[in-house]
Write a protein that holds these residues in place. Structure first.
Motif, short mmCIF file in Angstrom:
data_model
loop_
_atom_site.label_atom_id
_atom_site.label_comp_id
_atom_site.label_asym_id
_atom_site.label_seq_id
_atom_site.Cartn_x
_atom_site.Cartn_y
_atom_site.Cartn_z
N VAL A 374 0.86 -1.18 0.00
CA VAL A 374 0.00 0.00 0.00
C VAL A 374 0.90 1.23 0.00
O VAL A 374 1.36 1.70 1.04
N ASP A 375 1.20 1.74 -1.19
CA ASP A 375 1.95 2.98 -1.35
C ASP A 375 1.01 4.17 -1.49
O ASP A 375 1.42 5.32 -1.31
N SER A 376 -0.23 3.89 -1.86
CA SER A 376 -1.25 4.93 -2.00
C SER A 376 -1.45 5.64 -0.67
O SER A 376 -1.30 5.06 0.41
N SER A 377 -1.77 6.94 -0.73
CA SER A 377 -2.01 7.73 0.48
C SER A 377 -3.50 7.83 0.73
O SER A 377 -4.26 8.22 -0.16
N PRO A 378 -3.95 7.50 1.95
CA PRO A 378 -5.38 7.44 2.23
C PRO A 378 -6.04 8.83 2.26
O PRO A 378 -5.40 9.84 2.55
N THR A 379 -7.33 8.85 1.96
CA THR A 379 -8.19 10.01 2.16
C THR A 379 -9.42 9.54 2.92
O THR A 379 -10.01 8.53 2.57
N VAL A 380 -9.78 10.26 3.97
CA VAL A 380 -10.95 9.91 4.79
C VAL A 380 -12.08 10.90 4.51
O VAL A 380 -11.87 12.11 4.57
N ASP A 382 -16.16 11.40 5.61
CA ASP A 382 -17.35 10.98 6.36
C ASP A 382 -17.19 9.59 6.97
O ASP A 382 -18.07 8.74 6.87
N GLY A 383 -16.03 9.36 7.59
CA GLY A 383 -15.81 8.11 8.29
C GLY A 383 -15.41 6.94 7.43
O GLY A 383 -15.29 5.82 7.93
N THR A 384 -15.15 7.17 6.14
CA THR A 384 -14.71 6.10 5.24
C THR A 384 -13.31 6.41 4.72
O THR A 384 -13.03 7.54 4.31
N VAL A 385 -12.43 5.41 4.75
CA VAL A 385 -11.07 5.55 4.24
C VAL A 385 -11.03 5.06 2.80
O VAL A 385 -11.41 3.92 2.52
N TYR A 386 -10.55 5.90 1.89
CA TYR A 386 -10.37 5.52 0.49
C TYR A 386 -8.88 5.41 0.21
O TYR A 386 -8.11 6.34 0.49
N VAL A 387 -8.46 4.26 -0.32
CA VAL A 387 -7.04 4.03 -0.53
C VAL A 387 -6.86 2.97 -1.61
O VAL A 387 -7.72 2.12 -1.82
N GLY A 388 -5.75 3.03 -2.34
CA GLY A 388 -5.47 2.05 -3.38
C GLY A 388 -4.43 1.05 -2.93
O GLY A 388 -3.68 1.29 -1.98
N GLY A 392 -4.47 -4.23 -6.98
CA GLY A 392 -5.38 -3.85 -8.04
C GLY A 392 -6.68 -3.23 -7.60
O GLY A 392 -7.52 -2.90 -8.44
N HIS A 393 -6.87 -3.04 -6.30
CA HIS A 393 -8.14 -2.54 -5.80
C HIS A 393 -8.06 -1.10 -5.30
O HIS A 393 -7.04 -0.67 -4.77
N VAL A 394 -9.16 -0.38 -5.48
CA VAL A 394 -9.43 0.83 -4.71
C VAL A 394 -10.38 0.41 -3.60
O VAL A 394 -11.44 -0.17 -3.85
N TYR A 395 -10.00 0.68 -2.34
CA TYR A 395 -10.78 0.24 -1.19
C TYR A 395 -11.54 1.40 -0.56
O TYR A 395 -11.05 2.53 -0.49
#
Length: 471
Positions: A374-380, A382-388, A392-395
């Motif tokens: 996980v080299d992608s940098s997270p963004t939060v 409304d309580g949800t973390v988005y990260v690549g 192969g997934h965006v979570y």
């Protein structure tokens, strides 16, 4: 732009062009490390990913939904969107849509609530594998700005329709993520050049040439552009004309992008140090040695600098002194750049894990394992973390907290952000220049707190270059 202007620009770019073969040969790039890391993934993690794939609505791409009330470490996924190739880009979430770039050369837009695909933009260039880098999109005033490393192009795309508005061909790979300030797009390139382009048409405003490639993203604060280069310097340039104000010598490749807070520039280097530099004079305030290459871009919140290192550790340092507040060790290099939300630090690691750490102590609140780095940098949001992930997934992960990212990195719109940042506000809450306010009421930051940057993944080539060639 006329045909003559375009020819002149291409001629200038060609003089400083560094072609892909030269960079890969110098940096010692290969697939061996990636394959070895992937083969070492735990059986438990592979089983979890297999479960996701079996329940996916589409074998090729699509969401996996699930919204547990109190997620455990094993069922924290709200959805996982499969692009089919590694996602080292960091997600940007604006108006209910997540934007991310995959190794298949495609910019994906995903409904942030459901995980369903909205539209895609294909650069037409599939990444060839190895240590290639994927810039993160910036969404500003209804336009998506993103660079392509393989196509050597900066694109402006309509955020609603996915239609291209303009493109600009740089002299080589566009490794950094664009920063958009006061109607101008600033971006670094592998031809050792910082480009300033008009945001509405992609016309060249100015170019500044360093000595070696620039993978860091420019930080623009109070009319000054701060950017590091593989040549071992951090540069301060005038935003209006690209004139050099000062340069600070790191003595090794500058791997991360800069953060500016309280008139101090914070940046990491391949010399294993975090550097704090006087933003006005370019003089050293303090340095901190992590023991590993610092490719992670720092973020500043409440007087603390949060940053990762290749020594596998997340550091919390006093912004004024550089003294260690706490450390948290992971089982892999930390190239992801942290974000802060609701007194929690979110960051990824090359051990395949997304970590949620207490901002005041570094205690682990939860950890979620993916199937690869996980080299992608997270963004939060409304309580949800988005990260690549390299799997192969965006979570979209349940964060177990309230609110959204409020650290400097995300608020100022680089390496993923939330809210549609405006162009030329010219000043933040304290009157300083910055990337401006957002549609969700987040004020712009002036010299008091600014950041723009590319993720830890974008420093990978710089680190290999440093290790192979030295400075």
């Amino acid at each position: 732009m006329t045909e003559g202007d375009d020819a002149n620009r291409r001629t200038r770019a060609d003089r400083s062009r560094i072609d892909r073969r030269t960079v890969l040969r110098t940096a010692g790039v290969g697939l061996v490390g990636t394959a070895a890391h992937s083969s070492a993934a735990s059986a438990a993690v592979r089983t979890r990913r297999a479960t996701i794939q079996e329940t996916s609505e589409s074998e090729e791409e699509g969401p996996v939904s699930g919204e547990p009330d109190e997620p455990s470490d094993d069922d924290r996924v709200r959805w996982a969107f499969d692009t089919g190739r590694d996602v080292r880009s960091s997600p940007t979430v604006v108006d209910g849509t997540a934007y991310a770039v995959s190794g298949d050369g495609v910019l994906y837009t995903i409904d942030a609530e459901s995980g369903e695909q909205e539209w895609t933009f294909d650069t037409g260039v599939v990444r060839s594998g190895g240590d290639v880098l994927y810039p993160t999109p910036a969404v500003v005033d209804g336009t998506v700005y993103v660079g392509s490393d393989e196509a050597s192009t900066v694109y402006a795309i309509d955020a609603a329709s996915g239609e291209q508005r303009w493109s600009y061909e740089a002299g080589s790979k566009v490794l950094s993520s664009p920063s958009v300030v006061d109607g101008t797009v600033y971006v670094g390139c592998n031809d050792a050049t910082v480009y300033a382009l008009t945001a509405d048409g992609g016309d060249e405003v100015w170019m500044y040439e360093a000595e070696r490639p620039i993978s860091a993203s420019p930080t623009v604060v109070d009319g000054t552009v701060y950017v590091g280069s593989w040549d071992g310097y951090v540069y301060a340039l005038t935003a209006a004309g690209g004139d050099e104000v000062w340069r600070y010598e790191v003595t090794s490749s500058v791997a991360s992008s800069a953060t500016v807070a309280e008139e101090t520039v914070y940046v990491g280097g391949a010399d294993t140090r975090v550097h704090a530099i006087d933003a006005n004079a370019g003089e050293e305030r303090w340095t901190f040695d992590t023991g590993g290459v610092v490719g992670s871009t720092p973020t500043v919140a409440d007087g603390t600098v949060y940053v990762g290192s290749d020594d596998g550790t997340v550091y919390a340092l006093g912004a004024d002194s550089g003294e260690t507040a706490w450390t948290h060790e992971t089982d892999g290099e930390v190239r992801s750049s942290p974000t802060v939300a609701d007194d929690t630090v979110l960051v990824g690691s090359d051990d395949g894990t997304v970590y949620a750490l207490a901002a005041d102590s570094g205690d682990e609140r939860w950890a979620y394992e993916t199937d690869d780095r996980v080299d992608s940098s997270p963004t939060v949001v409304d309580g949800t973390v988005y990260v690549g992930g390299w799997d192969g997934h965006v979570y979209a992960l349940e964060a177990g907290l309230e609110g959204s990212s409020d650290g400097s990195r995300v608020l100022l719109g680089t390496l993923g952000h939330h809210g549609d940042l405006e162009w030329g506000t010219g000043g933040g809450a304290d009157g300083g220049g910055g990337t401006g306010g957002s549609d969700d009421g987040v004020p712009g930051f002036g010299i008091g707190a600014g950041l723009a940057g590319v993720g830890g993944a974008a420093s990978l080539l710089a680190r290999r270059l440093e290790r192979t060639a030295g400075d």
